[in-house]
Design a protein around this motif. Structure first.
Motif, PDB file in Angstrom:
ATOM      1  N   GLU A   1      -2.640  -2.544   1.839  1.00 51.85           N
ATOM      2  CA  GLU A   1      -2.341  -3.105   0.505  1.00 51.85           C
ATOM      3  C   GLU A   1      -0.942  -2.702   0.048  1.00 51.85           C
ATOM      4  OE1 GLU A   1      -3.696  -5.023  -1.724  1.00 51.85           O
ATOM      5  OE2 GLU A   1      -5.669  -5.431  -0.904  1.00 51.85           O
ATOM      6  N   ILE A   2      -0.589  -1.415   0.293  1.00 55.46           N
ATOM      7  CA  ILE A   2       0.749  -0.955  -0.130  1.00 55.46           C
ATOM      8  C   ILE A   2       1.830  -1.675   0.685  1.00 55.46           C
ATOM      9  CG2 ILE A   2       2.298   1.038  -0.316  1.00 55.46           C
ATOM     10  CD1 ILE A   2      -0.157   2.792  -0.729  1.00 55.46           C
ATOM     11  N   ALA A   3       1.571  -1.827   2.010  1.00 56.11           N
ATOM     12  CA  ALA A   3       2.548  -2.525   2.851  1.00 56.11           C
ATOM     13  C   ALA A   3       2.729  -3.958   2.371  1.00 56.11           C
ATOM     14  CB  ALA A   3       2.082  -2.500   4.306  1.00 56.11           C
ATOM     15  N   ARG A   4       1.614  -4.591   2.009  1.00 53.82           N
ATOM     16  CA  ARG A   4       1.710  -5.968   1.503  1.00 53.82           C
ATOM     17  C   ARG A   4       2.449  -6.008   0.174  1.00 53.82           C
ATOM     18  NH1 ARG A   4      -2.962  -6.951   4.372  1.00 53.82           N
ATOM     19  NH2 ARG A   4      -4.293  -5.935   2.844  1.00 53.82           N
ATOM     20  N   LEU A   5       2.194  -5.012  -0.667  1.00 54.15           N
ATOM     21  CA  LEU A   5       2.892  -4.944  -1.964  1.00 54.15           C
ATOM     22  C   LEU A   5       4.403  -4.886  -1.726  1.00 54.15           C
ATOM     23  CD1 LEU A   5       2.993  -4.490  -5.064  1.00 54.15           C
ATOM     24  CD2 LEU A   5       2.646  -2.075  -4.644  1.00 54.15           C
ATOM     25  N   LEU A   6       4.818  -4.037  -0.764  1.00 53.94           N
ATOM     26  CA  LEU A   6       6.253  -3.941  -0.461  1.00 53.94           C
ATOM     27  C   LEU A   6       6.783  -5.283   0.042  1.00 53.94           C
ATOM     28  CD1 LEU A   6       6.427  -0.426   1.253  1.00 53.94           C
ATOM     29  CD2 LEU A   6       7.182  -1.053  -1.046  1.00 53.94           C
ATOM     30  N   SER A   7       5.948  -5.977   0.858  1.00 50.85           N
ATOM     31  CA  SER A   7       6.394  -7.286   1.365  1.00 50.85           C
ATOM     32  C   SER A   7       6.549  -8.278   0.214  1.00 50.85           C
ATOM     33  CB  SER A   7       5.438  -7.808   2.431  1.00 50.85           C
ATOM     34  OG  SER A   7       4.250  -8.319   1.846  1.00 50.85           O
ATOM     35  N   TYR A   8       5.626  -8.219  -0.776  1.00 53.82           N
ATOM     36  CA  TYR A   8       5.741  -9.123  -1.927  1.00 53.82           C
ATOM     37  C   TYR A   8       7.056  -8.861  -2.670  1.00 53.82           C
ATOM     38  CZ  TYR A   8       0.613  -9.703  -1.444  1.00 53.82           C
ATOM     39  OH  TYR A   8      -0.649  -9.953  -0.979  1.00 53.82           O
ATOM     40  N   VAL A   9       7.383  -7.565  -2.842  1.00 54.12           N
ATOM     41  CA  VAL A   9       8.598  -7.219  -3.596  1.00 54.12           C
ATOM     42  C   VAL A   9       9.836  -7.717  -2.831  1.00 54.12           C
ATOM     43  CG1 VAL A   9       9.989  -5.296  -4.467  1.00 54.12           C
ATOM     44  CG2 VAL A   9       7.510  -5.242  -4.717  1.00 54.12           C
ATOM     45  N   ALA A  10       9.845  -7.478  -1.505  1.00 55.73           N
ATOM     46  CA  ALA A  10      10.996  -7.913  -0.702  1.00 55.73           C
ATOM     47  C   ALA A  10      11.135  -9.430  -0.744  1.00 55.73           C
ATOM     48  CB  ALA A  10      10.824  -7.431   0.739  1.00 55.73           C
ATOM     49  N   LEU A  11       9.994 -10.137  -0.590  1.00 55.20           N
ATOM     50  CA  LEU A  11      10.037 -11.607  -0.613  1.00 55.20           C
ATOM     51  C   LEU A  11      10.490 -12.107  -1.986  1.00 55.20           C
ATOM     52  CD1 LEU A  11       6.752 -12.480   1.334  1.00 55.20           C
ATOM     53  CD2 LEU A  11       9.073 -13.030   2.049  1.00 55.20           C
TER      54      LEU A  11
END
Lengths: 503, 169
Positions: free
Chosen positions: B15-25
């Motif tokens: 979930e945290i990794a996905r959160l970081l991906s959302y922020v980067a995207l």
């Protein structure tokens, strides 16, 4: 009639038949190797068809496609591991049947059910595609744009584990499609000063990077498993083809129902064989007088799953031929193969190139016959291929991907793009984003943009998207597909099984 | 019980990794939206070349913002300090994937300079020998495969398809 005969003469020529024969073998071999998907097999076939005439090239790819759907059955029946996700339900009954000492019967049942499933779907394709194309010609840019919105929402809602990530993936695909010159006025966009990006990201490079490179990377994730290989065939395998054929034909209702489910689901963008086999199996179980036998090695289950997944091949071609909208990644590659040969895709395809379309119909039927012949004659030899270890597959297929990408445009810069997209695809896969919506959005993006801008050039009124009936139907259907998916996720018990997004 | 806990910790790390991906995207999407605004419009049409990308990036940004809000709500605060060590473990477990991408990068960079056959031969030998079991037959098979897919494929494409793979400088 002339076009039909012209198409038939090209498909039934000796050289095409020989190439289709090898295509069917390649498809079966590829899908029999766990981890090597039908999509990857088609991607690797594509560069080899550049030098061929369009119909010959597409026929070879169709034979790989049809062979691939059958090949997934080999490891499903013998190891209990589906060679492709489309053979998932096959493991439920074919594997117990093989474990009970009837591996030959399990394989033959699957092969014959696949054969009849493909034939039935081809018949539906021949009947349904031309009238749908005639109707599609009357659609305006408003309807086309709404259709693409519908296609993307349904793909996003059907594959993967999260609707939100499915939609994000589709929008990333659309964003990738906007890189390069715009499709109407040729104005440069988002090239960041790189020459390689000026013409946009080549669709096939995106496809190979996203599907093949990221999949191969996933295969080497576990250092222990890559170095070991499991023996596939234990004991003797006997094929009693005539009795098995009778066994399949004695269950006409199951066969036809499962095939029609496959056709209908194949015609829906994004759904494909990975869902069709599960629904066909589920329906066969509900309709059976002895549902308790399902899962213990009943022939009904094998027939339902295999005819269901094979029938999606013909079903998927219906929107591709009649509307120019690919239903799955494999259909998108077939479409790209036609585009490489300079053939314009859309509802006019069947009017401008009837020989090509009729040829594709014939090629589907011939492919299923080839697959049957190849399987019946030499199934034992194919069983060996599932023993090929991953450490051989991964590096050699990587090289094939590199060569295939270079051969598209003879550009070394495409190779750097391929690696970058491969890393991006692997990261998305690791983060559980579905990849199918992205890939379909990359090919549908320019079509959507062109139709949106054309619609507003014709009439500057946005409300036309809602007041034209067909456009409204597609937009409502798009909303419904999202609402249905949200309902499924909230209940945490989706009515349609969520699946992996590669074939 | 401990298996359930491991699974929960892995899910939280995901979930945290996905959160970081959302922020980067989101960062990329917003910057592309702003760049799309600078694309000049045409007087021949209502929408310019920048309109469709703006529409796409606006929708994408909205979705990403809602995904970020949802993820922040779901992730417990105690999950964040564990994340760095979980990433290190994840990367270590996938060392072969990293090696594969590294080899691919070097291979593709070297190919225009030394040519397809030599670059492929070296690439395949390194990757096949690394991934294969350490037996004599596996090494012998690796050499044969490397030769077939480098010089053999080069010959096939040149002679059969008239496609000339990079020859090097």
């Amino acid at each position: 009639m002339d076009a039909f005969l012209l198409g038939a003469s090209e498909v039934l020529s000796f050289s095409t038949l020989i190439m289709m024969f090898f295509g069917a073998i390649a498809g079966i071999v590829a899908a029999a190797i766990p981890g090597f998907t039908v999509t990857m097999a088609i991607v690797l076939t594509l560069p080899l068809t550049f030098a061929l005439p369009p119909l010959q090239g597409v026929s070879v790819m169709l034979s790989v496609y049809v062979g691939g759907y059958t090949g997934g059955l080999i490891s499903a029946a013998l190891l209990g591991i589906p060679g492709t996700p489309s053979a998932l339900a096959t493991t439920f009954d074919a594997y117990p049947m093989a474990r009970k000492g009837e591996p030959g019967r399990a394989l033959s049942l699957g092969v014959w059910a696949s054969f009849f499933g493909t034939l039935i779907s081809t018949a539906v394709l021949i009947v349904a595609a031309p009238p749908l194309a005639v109707f599609a010609v009357k659609l305006g840019p408003w309807e086309y744009f709404s259709l693409i919105v519908f296609a993307l929402t349904i793909v996003a809602s059907l594959v993967g584990h999260s609707l939100q990530r499915g939609l994000i993936s589709a929008l990333i695909g659309l964003a990738i499609a906007t890189i390069g010159t715009d499709p109407m006025m040729g104005r440069p966009r988002f090239d960041m000063g790189f020459d390689a990006l000026r013409a946009g990201l080549p669709f096939l490079v995106v496809l190979i990077g996203i599907y093949a490179i990221s999949q191969l990377a996933s295969e080497v994730e576990d250092p222990k498993s890559i170095k070991t290989g499991e023996k596939l065939v234990k004991g003797e395998i006997r094929f009693n083809n005539l009795s098995v054929m009778r066994e399949v034909l004695m269950r006409p209702i199951n066969l036809i129902r499962s095939s029609m489910i496959g056709v209908a689901i194949g015609a829906l963008p994004g759904a494909g064989g990975s869902i069709a086999n599960l629904i066909a199996y589920d329906q066969a179980k509900r309709a059976s007088k002895t549902p308790e036998d399902f899962g213990t090695g009943t022939p009904e289950g094998v027939i339902a799953s295999e005819s269901g997944n094979s029938a999606t091949a013909g079903g998927g071609l219906i929107p591709m031929i009649s509307l120019g909208i690919p239903g799955s990644a494999v259909d998108a590659i077939l479409l790209a193969a036609l585009m490489v040969h300079g053939i314009s895709i859309g509802p006019r395809l069947i009017m401008d190139n009837p020989d090509l379309v009729y040829g594709m119909f014939i090629a589907m039927a011939v492919s299923s016959l080839m697959m049957l012949l190849v399987c019946v004659v030499s199934m034992r030899a194919f069983l060996r291929v599932a023993e090929v270890p991953k450490w051989v597959i991964v590096p050699t297929v990587l090289v094939c991907c590199i060569v295939g990408t270079f051969a598209l445009n003879n550009r070394v810069s495409d190779l750097s793009l391929l690696i970058a997209i491969g890393i991006f695809g692997y990261a998305m896969k690791a983060l559980d984003y579905p990849l199918a919506p992205l890939v379909l959005a990359v090919i549908l993006g320019p079509i959507a943009e062109t139709n949106l801008r054309r619609a507003l050039m014709t009439n500057n009124d946005w409300s036309l998207f809602l007041t034209r009936p067909v456009s409204l139907i597609f937009l409502v259907a798009a909303l419904l597909s999202i609402a249905w998916a949200i309902r499924g996720f909230i209940k945490n018990k989706p009515s349609t099984p969520q699946t992996k997004d590669h074939n | 019980m401990s298996e359930d806990r491991d699974q929960m910790l892995t899910q939280q790390a995901g979930e945290i990794a996905r959160l970081l991906s959302y922020v980067a995207l989101l960062a990329v999407s917003v910057s592309m939206f702003l760049e799309a605004r600078t694309i000049p419009t045409s007087r021949f049409e209502a929408l310019g070349a920048g309109a469709f990308p703006m529409l796409v990036h606006a929708l994408l940004s909205l979705l990403l913002i809602s995904a970020i809000i949802g993820a922040v709500r779901r992730i417990p605060t105690e999950a964040y300090p564990r994340f760095a060590s979980q990433v290190v473990q994840w990367v270590q477990a996938r060392r072969l994937v990293l090696l594969m991408f590294l080899c691919l990068l070097v291979y593709v960079t070297a190919m225009p300079m030394i040519g397809y056959p030599i670059a492929t031969l070296v690439f395949l030998l390194i990757l096949l020998v690394t991934l294969s079991p350490k037996t004599k037959s596996a090494v012998a098979l690796s050499v044969v495969l490397a030769l077939v897919f480098s010089y053999g494929l080069n010959w096939l494409f040149a002679e059969m398809f008239n496609v000339f793979l990079p020859r090097g400088r």
